[in-house]
Design an enzyme around this catalytic site. Structure first.
Site, PDB file in Angstrom:
ATOM      1  N   ASP A 529       2.413   3.305  -4.366  1.00  0.00           N
ATOM      2  CA  ASP A 529       2.073   2.558  -3.224  1.00  0.00           C
ATOM      3  C   ASP A 529       0.354   1.912  -3.424  1.00  0.00           C
ATOM      4  OD1 ASP A 529       2.134   1.473  -0.442  1.00  0.00           O
ATOM      5  OD2 ASP A 529       2.030   3.520   0.507  1.00  0.00           O
ATOM      6  N   ASP A 604       5.276  -2.437   4.914  1.00  0.00           N
ATOM      7  CA  ASP A 604       4.863  -1.744   6.433  1.00  0.00           C
ATOM      8  C   ASP A 604       5.447  -2.411   7.520  1.00  0.00           C
ATOM      9  OD1 ASP A 604       3.557   0.414   5.100  1.00  0.00           O
ATOM     10  OD2 ASP A 604       1.628  -0.525   5.418  1.00  0.00           O
TER      11      ASP A 604
END
Length: 929
Positions: A529, A604
């Site tokens: 990430d 996200d």
């Protein structure tokens, strides 16, 4: 004086407050518009017109493999070198660089799988106006016009694509900064270079304050030691109204024109809770665009890793259907045309023009350049359960047990950043995850797996082994002054390893070995990430562009950083097993070629209906440019979904390639059984449907690994001459045989699905209802409905005995669903291997062709030289659109014949053959009489 850590503490607290706020949306002010990006503003200020560049035909050199030719800018006398290559597979490559740059300009390495093989170019004609070269295939030729310089690629009388036809080629040459040349040595150097260097025009001098040598955004300064270095080129696409690709953007599948707003931006950024339907940059960048009309599909691959903006304009944009009809009635001769302009901050122009002509030809052409989607382990195509964060080992054990208690299968459980010892990656929290191997063994005993996060920002801490090793080896990215670059991220002050270095990547890969990554086991996989890279206190939440990677600035390599992180991680997972086991690595940032290293997700997102809808075009766009292993956080990462939204998201995610639920730290828990028995049952059914289709998903991933064709694909890929499909992005195909129209509207009582193909028939996979193609079909829906259709003329293998994980189903029997279309043979494939090793590369697999013709269903071997055995058998054959036979006979390869029991449902024309019991690896024929 306050230390860096003391000064930055308020920044981290503010960032955490922002992240933990459930109502916070993206602050667009943190991210540049084109007007705030100096090079974009400069280049966009250039308007279409006569190009200042002309080709110096007397400099032309033509060898068997390439044409070279100098271009000159008549305004400033800078010379460029044009290289033109004809590549194998109907691809043309155009490279433009400075003839004699002040210093080398960055050319992207490692993305191409090899130096592309060339084919001979031949000269057809030449005069003072230009040259005509044969491209070989079907009367294709390229015309190089001299004054002004322009390239046209033609086939017969049709122009397929034109370069610089609007005169927007721009190449900012490297130059000395005038105000730094006070000392005699600098002046001498300037004189020595004057033969190669441009005259800096008065206009350029006046523009010096426009961010050419220094640029400020908010509180951040970019020192720009190399000055202006942008490149730009325009492409015209006659006859084209539909263009696609250039992910990642939260936008429609068909790209919009950008005349009245910003261009599409390609610049990997950490944009959480992003806005929808705009051209802002997101986490990944693939500089590939596809153009399509009913006659042809083409592609443009702009190989540049710097910040890039893409402008799109069209002469039909804004015309209503009535306006287009009026043109037709009045005999208007204006051909539709789309014009595209690429603008990059640095590097060179290196563009691959993929000439199709079919969509699948373009996929093959692009795959020949950057490779295909890696073939994932079968288990990674199952369901993944994740949140930020499972609290401790007991929590993991309880969630794992909850799936068994509620009879919901899953394959992977995930751990986010809180599992580490103080955000030190490759470690475990000594209190919450004190015995990780015990935890992993407990999961392994149930034939399940785990993913743990390993981010590329490294906590600056002299007691942390990883940090000490990277620093002592000099592997960190440097700041402009030569020290280790430090920024703020989850651990606080962090260093960023220079993944552009092969030695750094090799070292990183070695950290995944079982003796280095303490507590890891063979069922632990990895999630990368924050690898844009995310720098909380950096400009636009990323790294300063004047940070240094060896000889290059970060501005040159920015969009490659995540690509290299995933590459190194994937190599680590392969090496730890001695090259035996396939890896699974999820990345957030990506570039062209990232498909070779694993999966991506859309970042996200939020628990909103529009975010559910946008997951479809976002993944379709990625598939078109080679990245098939795509998914979105089921349920939405930010905020809390209503139960209706959560159920609909599971139903959609179950038919997207990467199927993972994920949620923010600050959201209420949302394991599938927490919303009452009715919703648990609906979610269970969606997840179980995914597992029944795993044989088909796996076969599709094998096919994309071999061909480059997307697994999840827009309808126009299979129906390229049907304009009704060109802009559809609320439904999609999996392979060519399953059509999915998820329910993505709140409170929906029905959906309208377009069923393509005038000669097609489509069968509802749940009810077996038959529908004709080339129609808009209204489908009433309830909360349990997932509209999915199987194409008539196809055979799809499924496994109906769903167990707790895919591995538990390995030896289970298959059911074949044969969907008939009277106008064609029904065909399908069945691919089986061990599901997790690279042994398929050694021909250890079963690959069968299934076909139904003249009332006979046969299975033949597509790979006679392959060797693999399976215990699985065929336990049922369901034939849709069938007639009732008088008897059904099984004939095996050894000449044995036996009767098969069957049931026939006359009302639905469904014939079910029961317990034929042949091994799926054998040759056999079933005859209906």
């Amino acid at each position: 004086m306050a230390t860096f850590s003391e000064r930055m503490a308020p920044v981290l607290i503010l960032w955490l407050a922002v992240c933990l706020s459930g109502t916070w949306a993206v602050d667009k002010g943190n991210f540049k518009t084109c007007d705030q990006s100096a090079f974009c503003k400069r280049q966009r200020a250039l308007k279409p017109g006569e190009s200042p560049y002309r080709a110096l035909l007397e400099t032309m050199e033509l060898t068997n493999t390439r044409l070279t030719l100098q271009l000159i800018n008549d305004n400033n006398k800078v010379r460029l070198l044009l290289e033109l290559y004809r590549l194998q597979g109907n691809i043309t490559r155009v490279k433009i660089n400075e003839l004699k740059p002040l210093k080398p300009r960055y050319e992207v390495p490692d993305v191409l799988v090899r130096e592309p093989p060339t084919e001979p170019l031949s000269l057809l004609s030449q005069d003072e106006n230009g040259v005509v070269l044969a491209l070989g295939a079907e009367s294709q030729r390229v015309i190089v016009s001299a004054r002004p310089f322009r390239l046209d690629i033609m086939e017969g009388r049709d122009v397929l694509m034109s370069l610089n036809s609007r005169g927007l080629l721009a190449f900012e040459h490297l130059r000395m900064r005038k105000d730094t040349q006070a000392d005699p040595e600098a002046e001498k150097k300037d004189e020595a270079d004057s033969a190669n260097q441009a005259e800096t025009t008065k206009e350029e001098e006046e523009k010096a304050e426009d961010g050419m040598w220094e640029e400020t955004f908010k509180s951040h300064s970019d020192s720009k030691p190399n000055g202006p270095s942008a490149v730009s080129l325009d492409f015209s696409l006659p006859g084209v109204e539909h263009v696609y690709g250039i992910p990642e953007h939260a936008d429609t599948l068909r790209l919009k024109t950008t005349d009245n707003g910003d261009p599409y931006r390609l610049y990997n950024l950490d944009v959480f809770q992003y806005e929808l339907y705009n051209p802002m940059a997101l986490y990944g960048a693939v500089p590939v665009m596809l153009a399509h009309n009913a006659k042809r599909t083409t592609g443009i691959f702009w190989l540049n890793a710097a910040e890039t903006w893409v402008d799109i304009s069209s002469n039909t944009a804004g015309k209503t259907v009535f306006g287009k009809m009026l043109d037709y009635v009045q005999g208007s001769s204006e051909t539709p045309q789309t014009d595209v302009r690429w603008i990059s901050e640095s590097g060179i122009i290196d563009v691959f023009i993929m000439l199709g002509p079919t969509p699948k030809d373009v996929f093959s052409q692009y795959a020949s350049l950057t490779g295909t989607q890696s073939f994932p382990p079968l288990a990674s195509l199952g369901y993944h359960q994740c949140r930020w964060n499972y609290n401790d080992q007991e929590d993991v054990q309880a969630v794992d047990a909850g799936f068994d208690e509620h009879d919901i299968p899953y394959d992977f459980i995930w751990l986010d950043i809180e599992h580490t010892d103080g955000k030190r990656y490759f470690t475990w929290d000594p209190h919450k995850f004190a015995t990780p191997k015990e935890m992993l063994q407990g999961i392994m005993d149930k034939k399940r797996k785990m993913v743990a996060i390993v981010d590329p920002h490294i906590k600056v801490d002299s007691n942390y082994k990883i940090h000490n090793e990277i620093r002592s080896r000099g592997f960190y990215i440097k700041n402009k002054d030569g020290g280790d670059y430090e920024g703020w991220c989850w651990p606080g002050s962090a260093g960023y390893p220079d993944f552009t270095r092969a030695d750094m990547r090799a070292w990183w890969a070695s950290m995944f070995s079982y003796d280095q990554y303490e507590g890891s086991m063979e069922n632990l996989y990895t999630w990368n990430d924050m690898n844009e890279p995310s720098v909380f206190n950096g400009p636009e939440v990323t790294m300063h562009k004047d940070a240094v990677h060896g000889a290059w600035e970060h501005r040159d390599v920015h969009n490659l950083y995540g690509f290299y992180v995933q590459m190194a991680t994937t190599e680590g997972l392969i090496q730890r097993s001695g090259g035996v086991e396939r890896p699974f690595v999820l990345t957030r940032a990506f570039f062209a070629g990232s498909q070779r290293y694993g999966a991506v997700w859309t970042g996200d997102n939020a628990a909103e209906w529009d975010h559910l809808k946008i997951s479809i075009p976002m993944c379709l766009s990625l598939g078109l440019v080679g990245i098939s292993f795509c998914g979105a956080d089921v349920g939405g990462f930010f905020k809390s979904p209503s139960t209706e939204l959560l159920v609909r998201w599971y139903q959609t995610g179950a038919y997207q390639p990467f199927f993972r639920a994920h949620a923010h730290l600050d959201t209420p828990r949302r394991e599938p059984w927490l919303f009452g028995p009715e919703n648990t049952a609906l979610i269970r059914e969606a997840v179980r449907q995914r597992y029944t289709f795993l044989p088909y998903w796996y076969q599709q991933f094998y096919h994309t690994y071999r061909s480059g064709e997307p697994v999840m694909r827009p309808l126009w890929v299979e129906y390229p001459q049907d304009p009704a499909t060109f802009a559809l992005d609320d439904e999609f195909l999996i392979g060519q045989d399953l059509l999915v129209h998820p329910v993505t509207e709140e409170g929906a009582r029905g959906v309208t699905a377009y069923l393509p193909g005038k000669d097609e028939v489509w069968y509802d996979v749940h009810t077996f209802q038959k529908h004709n193609g080339a129609q808009n079909l209204y489908i009433p829906v309830t909360m349990s409905s997932i509209p999915v259709f199987q194409r008539g003329g196809s055979i799809i293998p499924r496994k109906l005995r769903v167990r707790r994980s895919s591995t538990c189903m390995e030896h289970d029997p298959y059911t074949l669903y044969v969907a008939l279309n009277p106008k064609r043979t029904a065909e399908g494939e069945l691919y089986i291997d061990d599901g997790h090793t690279f042994n398929y590369e050694k021909k250890e697999f079963i690959h069968r062709k299934l076909s139904f013709i003249n009332n006979s269903l046969t299975s033949i071997n597509l790979a006679p030289d392959a060797q693999f055995t399976t215990r699985s058998w065929i336990e049922r054959v369901v034939i849709l659109g069938a007639s009732k036979p008088s008897k059904v006979t099984l004939k095996t390869a050894d000449g044995q014949e036996s009767l098969i029991e069957f049931d026939f449902d006359a009302s639905m024309s469904v014939l079910t053959l029961r317990k034929p019991s042949m091994n799926v690896g054998d040759d056999w024929t079933v005859v209906l009489q």
